[in-house]
Write a protein that holds these residues in place. Structure first.
Motif, PDB file in Angstrom:
ATOM      1  N   LYS A 669       2.010  -0.187  -3.190  1.00 41.31           N
ATOM      2  CA  LYS A 669       1.472   1.191  -3.502  1.00 41.31           C
ATOM      3  C   LYS A 669      -0.167   0.960  -3.551  1.00 41.31           C
ATOM      4  O   LYS A 669      -0.550  -0.122  -4.149  1.00 41.31           O
ATOM      5  CB  LYS A 669       1.848   1.456  -5.063  1.00 41.31           C
ATOM      6  N   GLN A 747       7.867  11.341  -3.007  1.00 36.35           N
ATOM      7  CA  GLN A 747       7.205  11.065  -4.284  1.00 36.35           C
ATOM      8  C   GLN A 747       8.324  10.146  -4.872  1.00 36.35           C
ATOM      9  O   GLN A 747       8.095   9.335  -5.849  1.00 36.35           O
ATOM     10  CB  GLN A 747       6.956  12.262  -5.229  1.00 36.35           C
ATOM     11  N   LYS A 748       9.636  10.631  -4.860  1.00 40.06           N
ATOM     12  CA  LYS A 748      10.717  10.057  -5.528  1.00 40.06           C
ATOM     13  C   LYS A 748      11.022   8.488  -4.943  1.00 40.06           C
ATOM     14  O   LYS A 748      11.247   7.921  -5.834  1.00 40.06           O
ATOM     15  CB  LYS A 748      11.913  10.849  -5.206  1.00 40.06           C
ATOM     16  N   GLU A 749      10.758   8.367  -3.604  1.00 37.12           N
ATOM     17  CA  GLU A 749      11.032   7.295  -2.905  1.00 37.12           C
ATOM     18  C   GLU A 749      10.134   6.071  -3.647  1.00 37.12           C
ATOM     19  O   GLU A 749      10.536   5.004  -3.766  1.00 37.12           O
ATOM     20  CB  GLU A 749      11.123   7.555  -1.469  1.00 37.12           C
ATOM     21  N   TYR A 750       9.187   6.542  -3.814  1.00 34.47           N
ATOM     22  CA  TYR A 750       7.957   5.617  -4.140  1.00 34.47           C
ATOM     23  C   TYR A 750       7.601   5.608  -5.721  1.00 34.47           C
ATOM     24  O   TYR A 750       6.423   4.910  -5.877  1.00 34.47           O
ATOM     25  CB  TYR A 750       6.826   5.615  -3.289  1.00 34.47           C
ATOM     26  N   GLY A 751       8.299   6.143  -6.473  1.00 30.97           N
ATOM     27  CA  GLY A 751       8.095   6.258  -8.023  1.00 30.97           C
ATOM     28  C   GLY A 751       6.932   6.933  -8.407  1.00 30.97           C
ATOM     29  O   GLY A 751       6.152   6.677  -9.549  1.00 30.97           O
ATOM     30  N   TYR A 752       6.450   8.160  -7.796  1.00 30.95           N
ATOM     31  CA  TYR A 752       5.499   8.836  -8.249  1.00 30.95           C
ATOM     32  C   TYR A 752       6.125  10.260  -8.775  1.00 30.95           C
ATOM     33  O   TYR A 752       7.418  10.456  -8.656  1.00 30.95           O
ATOM     34  CB  TYR A 752       4.619   9.344  -7.287  1.00 30.95           C
TER      35      TYR A 752
END
Length: 817
Positions: A669, A747-752
């Motif tokens: 990230k 956003q969901k895939e990378y924790g945002y």
């Protein structure tokens, strides 16, 4: 799908006006008007400025096509609204008359609602499907306000469910009889077929909205069937698909590019010879591919009707209406009956057209080095005897005169990736095509002018590295404005890392390696001296001559190198390293201007059992990344048209990454790399098996301090302002909400932070995206359009893109649940 609208018209008497007078009327501020032409009391047709301008007489300008308001209107509309109907220019508007010929309304298309029409038909054809009555058991009556094609078929669908239906609109008369029932209001579902928004004065503004959102209940029923497995993307397995193709009167391939040609090769190897290729536009020059004609959709329908199977090799998930599924369904090519998404059935092995080209007479035209490279590839695969292959340079008309006009031409060019190089590539390809057409050659393909094709060629013909070796290669696959320059700057001065910073060489090195591979020293020098230096320039060297000398100094006499060895050698040249010194190093490569999906395929070229080639993805909060991209266009004046800003917030980056053999993927990230720098960089060192270096804690370019001018301030090293910049000047809080909604999968895939699209109705979401983003107030964007009409046309197209993106987000939300 057909919708109706009222339209102010001007009426003229046929015998009392001339073409010149009518043209003068249009030019006097009435360009967008529709003029109805009468002969006495009888309506005979209408005309528009566009039609009149391209007609030699008033009689020739009269469009006599009309739609009669009866139950055949839906079928008749399909022929009028055919994608390549020359009578009309989009967006189409057709007069609607009653049975006596009196003008009563106008009709136009709402393409997005074709999906719900298809869904209704499939629900009715599937007796085991979940139906309206199952999803809405408390509903005893449906009341439909307004009239259009979707409302008509929805009313009949509900009626067949045994549920009372009441309709309210004058156009329903003669189409449907309401049920006279008294049912409590809370037991009724109300459908506003034409929406509840205020109707615009200009009918074209209707196209900013689709009425499909008013029938969301159809989508929910259909999606429930997908979730329960009662409706699926494919119907049967690949063998059943192939059987249907063999039994069909004819088979067509959708498209003409590399994907379509791969599909042709696959079917060819299965004993199926496609009849033609199909494109959305017109094939004005009579082009052929593998001696098969290229037809428009209208031509295919005229020649074959619906007795042809069409294969699409671009998309998958046909149940969701991806690609052109709904368009073809509307014209009678039903999903999984006569229109198939090949990827729903099989992921075909791409074999480089080996079977198709065997025993096929062809010649090559384009880059001489690449043509020679392919000659060896063809000979190795027994495609043709070397003596039977000819290649000619660009526009060598004397050589072309000696070649049979029916022979297939392979256009062979390097697909450079940077903007200047790609423009050069596109121009040369256009010149070759023009030369072929002028000399009577219509049978040609550009399959061997794509990077992906040559990656396959090199992958197959790869052999172990003999002298030039490295520990591993790292591919930087980083989306726009997600920190690619920052990461390169951190890695730059590490003693065990070699990299090429953003430059033509960094982007085009693949093609340079292909051109130089398997050449002796004298040939390599000659190629470099003739090649346009702008294609492989880098600021590491001040002049071309010194650069070429350094490369040639690495070469041994009478030795030829693989493209992979050349790749490593080029990095050694930049750093002044010997082969021995390169063995313990890693190469970090991020070809800056290459699409990320294609970039990752370079792993197939560079990686293998003898050389690990890994991928690192640097990711970032999506609306901050998009704000940075808009700033780049508007403030830093990137070499991109300002109009591109409109699409930036609504396009989502792909999160479904392909897995490659001998390749590991690491996701970092951007925010973590900025805020927890040492921890994240230690992870990279451990993963890549290199030691820590303090140089990782500063950004440099070839050892010199690197400072990034973001248009407001100078940014270097671990300045945290890029992490917290919300880009208020471009996005309001509501704008950021919209971006996280449409880009929820990223956003969901990378924790945002993300927002589930299913938390809102389609009607609400449509209204969200009709509101301008804050950046649209920029004066430079307002100057992009010649007038309000041009701007409206652009915004209509933009809304179509938004709908497709939203549908994809909705699909991913349902699938992931």
């Amino acid at each position: 799908m057909v919708r109706f609208c009222d339209q102010e018209v001007t009426s003229v008497e046929y015998n009392s006006i001339s073409r010149q007078e009518l043209l003068h009327y249009f030019l006097n501020g009435h360009l967008e008007e529709t003029v109805c032409i009468y002969d006495g009391y009888d309506y005979i047709g209408y005309t528009t400025y566009y039609k009149l301008l391209h007609s030699i007489s008033l009689e020739a300008a009269i469009i006599r096509d009309t739609l009669v308001l009866d139950e055949s209107i839906w079928m008749n509309a399909k022929s009028c609204f055919c994608p390549t109907n020359h009578i009309l220019t989009p967006p189409y508007l057709l007069p609607v008359v009653d049975r006596e010929g009196n003008l009563v309304s106008f009709a136009y298309e709402d393409d997005d609602a074709n999906r719900e029409l298809r869904q209704l038909r499939e629900l009715q054809e599937n007796p085991g499907a979940v139906q309206f009555a199952d999803m809405y058991p408390d509903c005893e009556c449906v009341i439909i306000y307004g009239f259009n094609e979707l409302a008509y078929f929805f009313a009949h669908y509900i009626k067949a469910q045994g549920i009372a239906v009441q309709v309210q609109d004058i156009l329903w008369e003669g189409f449907f009889e309401s049920d006279e029932v008294q049912i409590p209001e809370y037991r009724c579902m109300k459908i506003y077929a034409e929406g509840t928004w205020i109707k615009p004065v200009k009918w074209k503004e209707n196209l900013l909205r689709t009425v499909a959102v008013e029938f969301e209940c159809v989508d929910k029923i259909y999606e429930e069937n997908i979730s329960k497995g009662r409706i699926s993307d494919a119907s049967g397995n690949c063998e059943e698909l192939l059987l249907k193709c063999k039994e069909a009167d004819a088979v067509a391939i959708l498209g003409t590019d590399i994907g379509a040609q791969d599909a042709y090769e696959f079917l060819f190897t299965q004993g199926i010879i496609p009849e033609c290729f199909v494109v959305e536009g017109n094939n004005k020059f009579g082009r052929k591919i593998f001696s098969k004609p290229v037809y428009s959709i209208a031509e295919v329908m005229a020649r074959y009707g619906n007795d042809i199977v069409i294969i699409d090799n671009y998309y998958k998930n046909s149940a969701w209406g991806t690609g052109l599924v709904d368009l073809f369904d509307y014209f009678g090519f039903c999903r999984n009956h006569s229109f198939f998404l090949l990827k729903d059935y099989v992921q075909i092995a791409k074999t480089g057209l080996k079977e198709t080209l065997k025993n096929t007479k062809f010649f090559m035209m384009g880059d001489a080095c690449l043509c020679k490279r392919l000659t060896g590839y063809f000979a190795k695969n027994d495609i043709m005897d070397f003596a039977n292959i000819k290649y000619v340079s660009v526009c060598d008309e004397e050589m072309l005169r000696e070649i049979d006009r029916d022979i297939l031409c392979l256009i062979v060019l390097p697909e450079y990736g940077d903007i200047e190089g790609y423009e050069q590539y596109a121009k040369v390809k256009k010149d070759i095509v023009s030369c072929l057409r002028e000399n009577g050659f219509n049978n040609y393909i550009d399959y061997f002018s794509y990077t992906e094709t040559f990656i396959r060629v090199e992958q197959e013909d790869k052999y172990p590295i003999e002298k030039w070796k490295v520990k591993r290669i790292i591919m930087g696959s980083i989306e726009t404005c997600c920190g690619s320059t920052f990461l390169s700057g951190l890695l730059d001065s590490h003693p065990a890392i070699a990299l090429i910073h953003k430059s033509p060489l960094g982007t085009n090195i693949f093609w340079l390696c292909i051109l130089l591979a398997r050449k002796d020293t004298s040939e390599i020098r000659s190629i470099l001296e003739k090649l346009d230096y702008s294609i492989y320039a880098t600021d590491r060297f001040e002049n071309r001559e010194a650069y070429i000398e350094r490369i040639c100094a690495c070469l041994e006499n009478n030795k030829k190198y693989t493209s992979r060895e050349i790749f490593i050698m080029m990095h050694a040249v930049l750093y002044g390293k010997t082969p021995k010194e390169m063995e313990d190093m890693i190469i970090y490569w991020e070809p800056h201007y290459i699409e990320r999906e294609l970039l990752e395929k370079y792993v197939l070229w560079l990686g293998g059992e003898d050389l690990p080639c890994n991928i690192v993805n640097l990711v970032r909060n999506i609306y901050i990344a998009k704000g940075a991209a808009i700033k780049g266009i508007l403030k830093l004046h990137w070499n991109i048209t300002p109009r591109a800003c409109y699409r930036i917030p609504i396009n989502s980056y792909d999160v479904n990454k392909e897995n490659f053999e001998y390749c590991e993927r690491m996701v970092v990230k951007f925010e973590d790399l900025k805020c927890n720098s040492k921890e994240e960089l230690y992870k990279l060192c451990q993963k890549w098996e290199i030691s820590w270096a303090d140089s990782l804690m500063e950004t440099t370019i070839y050892g010199r301090a690197s400072v990034y001018d973001n248009g407001t301030k100078k940014v270097k090293d671990f300045d945290l302002s890029p992490v917290f910049n919300q880009y208020e000047e471009y996005f309001s809080e509501f704008d950021r909400f919209k971006i996280t909604l449409i880009c929820a999968s990223w956003q969901k895939e990378y924790g945002y932070p993300f927002i589930d699209i299913m938390d809102f109705s389609k009607r609400e979401i449509q209204e969200f995206f009709l509101r301008d983003f804050r950046f649209m107030e920029e004066n430079s964007l307002k100057k992009e359009f010649a007038d309000e009409e041009a701007q409206l046309g652009f915004l209509i197209g933009l809304q179509n893109v938004i709908r497709r993106s939203l549908q994809n987000t909705r699909m991913l939300s349902v699938i992931n649940k």
